[in-house]
Structures are given as C-alpha cells and as structure tokens.
Design a protein around this motif. Structure first.
Motif, PDB file in Angstrom:
ATOM      1  N   ALA A  16      35.202  23.481  36.750  1.00 42.88           N
ATOM      2  CA  ALA A  16      34.947  24.141  38.038  1.00 42.88           C
ATOM      3  C   ALA A  16      36.271  24.284  38.783  1.00 42.88           C
ATOM      4  CB  ALA A  16      33.962  23.323  38.858  1.00 42.88           C
ATOM      5  N   GLU A  17      36.640  25.511  39.123  1.00 43.85           N
ATOM      6  CA  GLU A  17      37.885  25.764  39.845  1.00 43.85           C
ATOM      7  C   GLU A  17      37.585  25.980  41.320  1.00 43.85           C
ATOM      8  OE1 GLU A  17      40.031  28.922  38.077  1.00 43.85           O
ATOM      9  OE2 GLU A  17      40.291  27.887  36.153  1.00 43.85           O
ATOM     10  N   ILE A  18      38.038  25.035  42.143  1.00 41.06           N
ATOM     11  CA  ILE A  18      37.815  25.135  43.592  1.00 41.06           C
ATOM     12  C   ILE A  18      38.825  26.104  44.196  1.00 41.06           C
ATOM     13  CG2 ILE A  18      37.939  23.873  45.767  1.00 41.06           C
ATOM     14  CD1 ILE A  18      36.598  22.385  42.512  1.00 41.06           C
ATOM     15  N   ASN A  19      40.076  25.972  43.819  1.00 39.10           N
ATOM     16  CA  ASN A  19      41.102  26.970  44.132  1.00 39.10           C
ATOM     17  C   ASN A  19      42.138  26.915  43.012  1.00 39.10           C
ATOM     18  OD1 ASN A  19      43.037  24.899  44.774  1.00 39.10           O
ATOM     19  ND2 ASN A  19      42.120  24.735  46.818  1.00 39.10           N
ATOM     20  N   SER A  20      43.217  27.622  43.177  1.00 43.24           N
ATOM     21  CA  SER A  20      44.192  27.701  42.085  1.00 43.24           C
ATOM     22  C   SER A  20      44.885  26.365  41.827  1.00 43.24           C
ATOM     23  CB  SER A  20      45.239  28.773  42.395  1.00 43.24           C
ATOM     24  OG  SER A  20      45.898  28.485  43.620  1.00 43.24           O
ATOM     25  N   ASP A  21      44.795  25.426  42.769  1.00 42.38           N
ATOM     26  CA  ASP A  21      45.482  24.143  42.630  1.00 42.38           C
ATOM     27  C   ASP A  21      44.545  22.976  42.325  1.00 42.38           C
ATOM     28  OD1 ASP A  21      47.869  25.384  43.226  1.00 42.38           O
ATOM     29  OD2 ASP A  21      47.630  25.055  45.379  1.00 42.38           O
ATOM     30  N   PHE A  22      43.241  23.156  42.493  1.00 41.11           N
ATOM     31  CA  PHE A  22      42.327  22.020  42.347  1.00 41.11           C
ATOM     32  C   PHE A  22      41.130  22.403  41.482  1.00 41.11           C
ATOM     33  CE2 PHE A  22      38.882  19.254  44.163  1.00 41.11           C
ATOM     34  CZ  PHE A  22      39.341  18.070  43.598  1.00 41.11           C
ATOM     35  N   SER A  23      40.832  21.553  40.510  1.00 41.62           N
ATOM     36  CA  SER A  23      39.690  21.803  39.625  1.00 41.62           C
ATOM     37  C   SER A  23      39.004  20.489  39.265  1.00 41.62           C
ATOM     38  CB  SER A  23      40.140  22.531  38.356  1.00 41.62           C
ATOM     39  OG  SER A  23      41.033  21.727  37.613  1.00 41.62           O
TER      40      SER A  23
END
Length: 200
Positions: A86-93
């Motif tokens: 799951a990718e929350i944004n480009s920096d956090f998954s």
C-alpha cells in the motif's frame, strides 16, 4: 393388460418415492465435511498518519482450510501472503508480508443459493513500513510507524460473507471484515475477498 399397467405404475411410483430417500442417505452430512478455498484478498489500510488519517490499498492471496463442526458451526484457519504494498505517498508505504488467522463461525443456508456466514477469531500478521525521507515535513506524521507493521502482531479479526453454490460442493465466496488493528498507531486493515471454496 390393465393388471400389467397397474403393476408397472405402482412399481414406478414406489421407485420414485424410495429413490430420493436413498440419494439423501448416501450424501455426506455437512457436519462431516471439510473444505479448502483460495481467495484473492484486497486489504484496505485505514487511519494511517497522526493527522491526515490516510487510506491505502494492498493485495494478498489467502488459503482457507476448515471443517464443519455441525450443520451451523464451522472452524477454519487461513494463511495469507501479500504481493502488492500500500503506497500512502511517494515516500511512505506499508506491506503485509504474511498473516495467519483462526476463526470460528456460524453459517446459515439461504434457500437453494448458498449460505450467509459470520465468524470471529484472531490473526497473527507480519509486515513492514517503509519511510524514505523521514526529515521531510509531510513525512513527520508517519514517524510513529516502526519498521515492523503492525507493531502489535496479534489482533482480533472478524468476517461476514455469502457463498453461492456453482456446482456440487463448489462455492463462489464473497466476504469482507476486519483483519487487524495496530494498537500503537491506531492504524487498521479491513479485508475484502472473493474466490472459490470446495467442500469434501
């Protein structure tokens, strides 16, 4: 001629009356059956982040092994593995590597179609959180997530669903429920699955 016709009719009627009883007697009672299933599972990760409470989706596959304890109660174990994070944004998954669940539940027949069911139990889950740039402002609300996700590896779970009999002993399964909740971050994940179950 009439005696022959009468005997033929009476013999036919008796055979038709006895045949369903014989067929039912040969069928295995549901309480003696076991089942296996293969499900495609979508995980919805909710309440991610201290302020933004983001939602994100990941994918997993689930193997189900269970048995009917009687005509209404069943117990099962599930083994699942994630294959898309799951990718929350480009920096956090967030990624769920694997999970194992134990459930006990009730199922109830709905006419000729199939069954509705509900079950509850416990899940052990192992995953990981990846934060690429922790120093950036938009990443600060995710700092509470450690590398291990969720930090509490055991959680209460539940599922509600319906199955439809496609052919004899083969069912199409549609279901949804809660997989786990992380007590440290209050993030949680819901599971939505569809697939096939075979009873034997």
């Amino acid at each position: 001629m009439n005696k022959v016709a009468t005997r033929f009719l009476s013999t036919s009627v008796m055979t038709l009356c006895v045949l369903p009883v014989t067929t039912q007697a040969q069928e295995t009672p549901r309480s003696d059956k076991h089942y296996v299933g293969l499900l495609a599972t979508t995980l919805e990760h909710r309440s991610i982040g201290e302020f933004s409470k983001e939602d994100a989706w990941s994918q997993a596959g689930t193997l189900v092994i269970g048995g009917h304890l009687n005509d209404l109660i069943h117990a099962e174990v599930r083994l699942g593995g994630g294959y898309k994070e799951a990718e929350i944004n480009s920096d956090f998954s967030l990624a769920v590597d694997y999970y194992g669940s134990w459930y006990m539940g009730l199922h109830y027949p709905v006419g000729e179609l199939g069954n509705v069911y509900a079950q509850a139990g416990f899940t052990h889950v192992r995953g990981e959180a990846t934060l690429e740039r922790p120093d950036e402002l938009r990443s600060q609300e995710f700092e509470e997530f450690g590398e291990d996700y969720p930090s509490s590896s055991f959680s209460f779970s539940w599922i509600a669903g319906i199955d439809f009999e496609l052919i004899d002993s083969m069912y199409l399964v549609l279901e949804g429920g809660k997989l786990f909740e992380d007590t440290d971050t209050n993030a949680n994940a819901f599971q939505f699955s569809s697939g096939i179950r075979y009873e034997f």
